[in-house]
Design a protein around this motif. Structure first.
Motif, PDB file in Angstrom:
ATOM      1  N   ILE A 122      24.570  15.629  48.852  1.00  0.00           N
ATOM      2  CA  ILE A 122      24.649  15.139  47.620  1.00  0.00           C
ATOM      3  C   ILE A 122      23.367  13.755  47.755  1.00  0.00           C
ATOM      4  N   SER A 123      22.977  13.682  46.676  1.00  0.00           N
ATOM      5  CA  SER A 123      21.963  12.381  46.627  1.00  0.00           C
ATOM      6  C   SER A 123      22.737  10.823  46.776  1.00  0.00           C
ATOM      7  N   ARG A 124      21.804  10.137  47.227  1.00  0.00           N
ATOM      8  CA  ARG A 124      22.264   8.855  47.422  1.00  0.00           C
ATOM      9  C   ARG A 124      23.018   8.236  46.222  1.00  0.00           C
ATOM     10  N   GLY A 125      22.351   8.256  45.028  1.00  0.00           N
ATOM     11  CA  GLY A 125      22.604   7.704  43.852  1.00  0.00           C
ATOM     12  C   GLY A 125      24.136   8.304  43.302  1.00  0.00           C
ATOM     13  N   ASN A 126      24.145   9.531  43.524  1.00  0.00           N
ATOM     14  CA  ASN A 126      25.421  10.288  43.231  1.00  0.00           C
ATOM     15  C   ASN A 126      26.681   9.631  44.166  1.00  0.00           C
ATOM     16  N   THR A 127      26.409   9.550  45.441  1.00  0.00           N
ATOM     17  CA  THR A 127      27.386   9.034  46.361  1.00  0.00           C
ATOM     18  C   THR A 127      27.717   7.798  46.069  1.00  0.00           C
ATOM     19  N   SER A 128      26.775   6.944  45.694  1.00  0.00           N
ATOM     20  CA  SER A 128      27.021   5.517  45.237  1.00  0.00           C
ATOM     21  C   SER A 128      28.108   5.369  44.178  1.00  0.00           C
ATOM     22  N   MET A 129      27.473   6.211  43.161  1.00  0.00           N
ATOM     23  CA  MET A 129      28.420   6.121  41.881  1.00  0.00           C
ATOM     24  C   MET A 129      29.840   6.718  42.045  1.00  0.00           C
ATOM     25  N   ASN A 130      30.018   7.745  42.519  1.00  0.00           N
ATOM     26  CA  ASN A 130      31.337   8.205  42.803  1.00  0.00           C
ATOM     27  C   ASN A 130      32.277   7.349  43.681  1.00  0.00           C
ATOM     28  N   LEU A 131      31.471   6.911  44.764  1.00  0.00           N
ATOM     29  CA  LEU A 131      32.159   5.901  45.782  1.00  0.00           C
ATOM     30  C   LEU A 131      32.903   4.680  44.927  1.00  0.00           C
ATOM     31  N   ARG A 132      32.019   4.361  43.945  1.00  0.00           N
ATOM     32  CA  ARG A 132      32.505   3.243  43.125  1.00  0.00           C
ATOM     33  C   ARG A 132      33.616   3.575  42.270  1.00  0.00           C
ATOM     34  N   GLN A 133      33.437   4.475  41.715  1.00  0.00           N
ATOM     35  CA  GLN A 133      34.733   5.141  40.919  1.00  0.00           C
ATOM     36  C   GLN A 133      35.812   5.310  41.583  1.00  0.00           C
ATOM     37  N   LEU A 134      35.572   5.964  42.894  1.00  0.00           N
ATOM     38  CA  LEU A 134      37.007   6.096  43.652  1.00  0.00           C
ATOM     39  C   LEU A 134      37.524   4.847  44.099  1.00  0.00           C
ATOM     40  N   MET A 135      36.713   3.684  44.232  1.00  0.00           N
ATOM     41  CA  MET A 135      37.112   2.444  44.345  1.00  0.00           C
ATOM     42  C   MET A 135      38.072   1.716  43.269  1.00  0.00           C
ATOM     43  N   ASP A 136      37.425   2.065  41.954  1.00  0.00           N
ATOM     44  CA  ASP A 136      38.043   1.540  40.766  1.00  0.00           C
ATOM     45  C   ASP A 136      39.510   2.256  40.572  1.00  0.00           C
ATOM     46  N   TRP A 137      39.591   3.433  41.140  1.00  0.00           N
ATOM     47  CA  TRP A 137      40.883   3.889  41.052  1.00  0.00           C
ATOM     48  C   TRP A 137      41.800   3.467  42.110  1.00  0.00           C
ATOM     49  N   GLY A 138      41.157   2.637  43.145  1.00  0.00           N
ATOM     50  CA  GLY A 138      41.899   2.206  44.150  1.00  0.00           C
ATOM     51  C   GLY A 138      42.391   3.193  45.220  1.00  0.00           C
ATOM     52  N   ILE A 139      41.615   4.166  45.257  1.00  0.00           N
ATOM     53  CA  ILE A 139      41.928   5.287  46.234  1.00  0.00           C
ATOM     54  C   ILE A 139      40.945   5.238  47.472  1.00  0.00           C
ATOM     55  N   VAL A 140      39.901   4.536  47.273  1.00  0.00           N
ATOM     56  CA  VAL A 140      38.996   4.492  48.497  1.00  0.00           C
ATOM     57  C   VAL A 140      38.658   3.149  48.685  1.00  0.00           C
ATOM     58  N   THR A 141      38.494   2.618  49.793  1.00  0.00           N
ATOM     59  CA  THR A 141      38.399   0.993  50.108  1.00  0.00           C
ATOM     60  C   THR A 141      36.912   0.938  51.167  1.00  0.00           C
ATOM     61  N   LYS A 142      36.392  -0.143  50.902  1.00  0.00           N
ATOM     62  CA  LYS A 142      35.351  -0.383  51.901  1.00  0.00           C
ATOM     63  C   LYS A 142      35.830  -1.078  53.187  1.00  0.00           C
ATOM     64  N   THR A 143      35.542  -0.494  54.354  1.00  0.00           N
ATOM     65  CA  THR A 143      35.991  -1.287  55.498  1.00  0.00           C
ATOM     66  C   THR A 143      34.890  -1.755  56.211  1.00  0.00           C
ATOM     67  N   LEU A 144      35.090  -2.805  56.798  1.00  0.00           N
ATOM     68  CA  LEU A 144      33.702  -3.508  57.597  1.00  0.00           C
ATOM     69  C   LEU A 144      34.129  -3.339  58.846  1.00  0.00           C
ATOM     70  N   VAL A 145      33.156  -2.504  59.537  1.00  0.00           N
ATOM     71  CA  VAL A 145      33.198  -2.446  61.109  1.00  0.00           C
ATOM     72  C   VAL A 145      32.272  -3.438  61.644  1.00  0.00           C
ATOM     73  N   PRO A 146      33.094  -4.043  62.569  1.00  0.00           N
ATOM     74  CA  PRO A 146      32.211  -5.194  63.361  1.00  0.00           C
ATOM     75  C   PRO A 146      31.091  -4.833  63.871  1.00  0.00           C
ATOM     76  N   GLY A 147      30.104  -5.749  63.840  1.00  0.00           N
ATOM     77  CA  GLY A 147      28.862  -5.613  64.479  1.00  0.00           C
ATOM     78  C   GLY A 147      27.805  -4.508  63.647  1.00  0.00           C
ATOM     79  N   GLU A 148      28.257  -3.962  62.395  1.00  0.00           N
ATOM     80  CA  GLU A 148      27.547  -3.053  61.707  1.00  0.00           C
ATOM     81  C   GLU A 148      27.131  -3.717  60.385  1.00  0.00           C
ATOM     82  N   ARG A 149      25.969  -3.336  60.065  1.00  0.00           N
ATOM     83  CA  ARG A 149      25.389  -3.718  58.928  1.00  0.00           C
ATOM     84  C   ARG A 149      25.709  -2.935  57.532  1.00  0.00           C
ATOM     85  N   LYS A 150      25.906  -1.650  57.759  1.00  0.00           N
ATOM     86  CA  LYS A 150      26.198  -0.829  56.919  1.00  0.00           C
ATOM     87  C   LYS A 150      27.738  -1.043  56.240  1.00  0.00           C
ATOM     88  N   GLU A 151      27.964  -0.442  54.963  1.00  0.00           N
ATOM     89  CA  GLU A 151      29.424  -0.358  54.593  1.00  0.00           C
ATOM     90  C   GLU A 151      29.886   0.830  55.232  1.00  0.00           C
TER      91      GLU A 151
END
Lengths: 167, 167
Positions: free
Chosen positions: A52-81
């Motif tokens: 699936i596209s970048r935009g789609n992924t971004s929007m849906n991840l956001r929704q999942l975070m709004d629901w409280g089901i998915v969270t961002k994790t910071l991995v040490p030494g990594e720039r990406k989320e």
DNA sequence: ATAAACTTTCAATAATTACTGAAAGTTCGA
DNA sequence: TCGAACTTTCAGTAATTATTGAAAGTTTAT
């Protein structure tokens, strides 16, 4: 059945189930993917895996975070989320039940309350409208209370509830 | 709020709720209309009231009958068919719960069962897939059993269940 | 301050789903 | 058996919803 086949089957079933439950396919699939992943995933990995596209992924991840089901994790030494989902099924179902109550059931209760308290002019049809919407209002409210109480029991709430109900 | 406004509000709310629950707008609206009607309605009356086409009405009435929520009523001396919906909210919710279990939950349980019983090759990812889908399988099955048991209690099942849970 | 690495936004478009209406089908009374 | 009264079906179309992808935005390291 091999790993890849099982994985695909799980993700696509979860995806179509999602549609049925008011969340879209991509959203459900992303959650499914994270749910069986052994490590946090980046957006790149998700879009590649689910095609699936970048935009789609971004929007849906956001929704999942709004629901409280998915969270961002910071991995040490990594720039990406990196992203992870709640892995405990009971906790997951508690979050979903709460959110559905808030987003869907509560607003309906409000409307039923309004509609069922219109002025009674004693015509047949008004009486029927009041009677039926009142009954629906009571039912919906009872169920909502029930769900919320159940879900507030945290640990092992489902098993506990079943025991209570059938002993 | 006057009768007509209340009626419209109820029907449209019920309609959009339907979408969210996997049945379409027209289907939910027809059910809502019948639910607050004081008498059985003909197809003609339904299409006129909801401003939907004959075809649409026909198809959705059929679906409602498939669900067991709406029934044809023969009115003596009348050629046309009349329709009514289950008027008791508890009975209505029992029917809906049963149908949803049969149509949606059961098939998912089946897939989860299949997926969670793939051959364990002892790789991390296979172990995780098995573990997570097993957990989901158990949860879903428990909930399904719970719903079906609850719903089999017929009379006043909701009130009874609440009492059991919180005494 | 700059640029590379990354994420978000959103207008355009694709995919899906629902709805219409007229033709075909059915039922019933005479 | 016929035809009027009614219902169903379904190809075409409309409405809705999801997805893409490229431009704009943000963050971080130097």
């Amino acid at each position: 059945m091999e790993y890849q086949e099982a994985k695909d089957k799980f993700i696509s079933t979860w995806g179509s189930l999602g549609t049925l439950w008011g969340i879209n396919k991509a959203m459900a699939q992303i959650q499914a993917l994270l749910f069986i992943s052994t490590k946090p995933l980046t957006m790149e990995e998700i879009m590649e895996d689910l095609k699936i596209s970048r935009g789609n992924t971004s929007m849906n991840l956001r929704q999942l975070m709004d629901w409280g089901i998915v969270t961002k994790t910071l991995v040490p030494g990594e720039r990406k989320e990196f992203f992870t989902t709640e892995k405990d099924v009971q906790e997951l179902s508690r979050i979903i039940a709460k959110e559905r109550s808030r987003r869907e059931i509560k607003p309906v209760i409000k409307v039923l309350e309004e509609v069922s308290s219109i002025k009674n002019d004693n015509s047949e049809k008004t009486k029927e409208l009041i009677k039926q919407t009142k009954a629906l209002h009571e039912l919906t409210e009872t169920m909502d209370v029930m769900i919320n109480k159940l879900v507030d029991q945290k640990r092992n709430w489902i098993t506990k509830s079943v025991l209570k109900l059938f002993k």
